[in-house]
Design a protein around this motif. Structure first.
Motif, PDB file in Angstrom:
ATOM      1  N   ILE A   1      32.134  65.368  56.529  1.00 28.27           N
ATOM      2  CA  ILE A   1      30.986  66.261  56.437  1.00 28.27           C
ATOM      3  C   ILE A   1      29.774  65.480  55.954  1.00 28.27           C
TER       4      ILE A   1
ATOM      5  N   ASP B   1      28.561  63.393  58.836  1.00 26.47           N
ATOM      6  CA  ASP B   1      27.899  64.241  59.820  1.00 26.47           C
ATOM      7  C   ASP B   1      26.506  64.626  59.350  1.00 26.47           C
ATOM      8  N   ARG B   2      26.393  64.943  58.077  1.00 28.72           N
ATOM      9  CA  ARG B   2      25.094  65.322  57.516  1.00 28.72           C
ATOM     10  C   ARG B   2      24.127  64.147  57.560  1.00 28.72           C
TER      11      ARG B   2
ATOM     12  N   GLU C   1      22.912  63.703  61.047  1.00 31.35           N
ATOM     13  CA  GLU C   1      21.940  64.759  61.363  1.00 31.35           C
ATOM     14  C   GLU C   1      20.570  64.443  60.776  1.00 31.35           C
TER      15      GLU C   1
END
Length: 76
Positions: free
Chosen positions: A21, A24-25, A28
């Motif tokens: 996570i 992924d953040r 992004e």
């Protein structure tokens, strides 16, 4: 039975976060920050800086040794 402090109980109830996570953040945020618009300018500035002579800071020998030998320097 051993009693846990209140904050430990709350921490134990918290949802476990996957390491993916965070990755992924980060991906992004990088995609939002480094958009295709202005890419050529960013690349040109980076290449100009790489072509400039030497570092723009002076470190003594002891500091260079610390940087080279510190195992966890990547965590700074």
């Amino acid at each position: 039975m051993k009693r846990l402090p209140g904050w430990r109980k709350i921490a134990g109830m918290a949802k476990r976060v996957s390491k993916d996570i965070g990755k992924d953040r980060l991906a992004e945020l990088k995609a939002k920050h480094f958009t295709p618009k202005g890419r050529e300018d960013r690349v040109a500035r980076a290449l100009e800086i790489l072509d400039s002579p030497g570092p723009s800071f002076n470190l003594d020998k002891e500091t260079w040794m610390w940087v080279a030998q510190d195992v966890e320097i990547e965590d700074i």
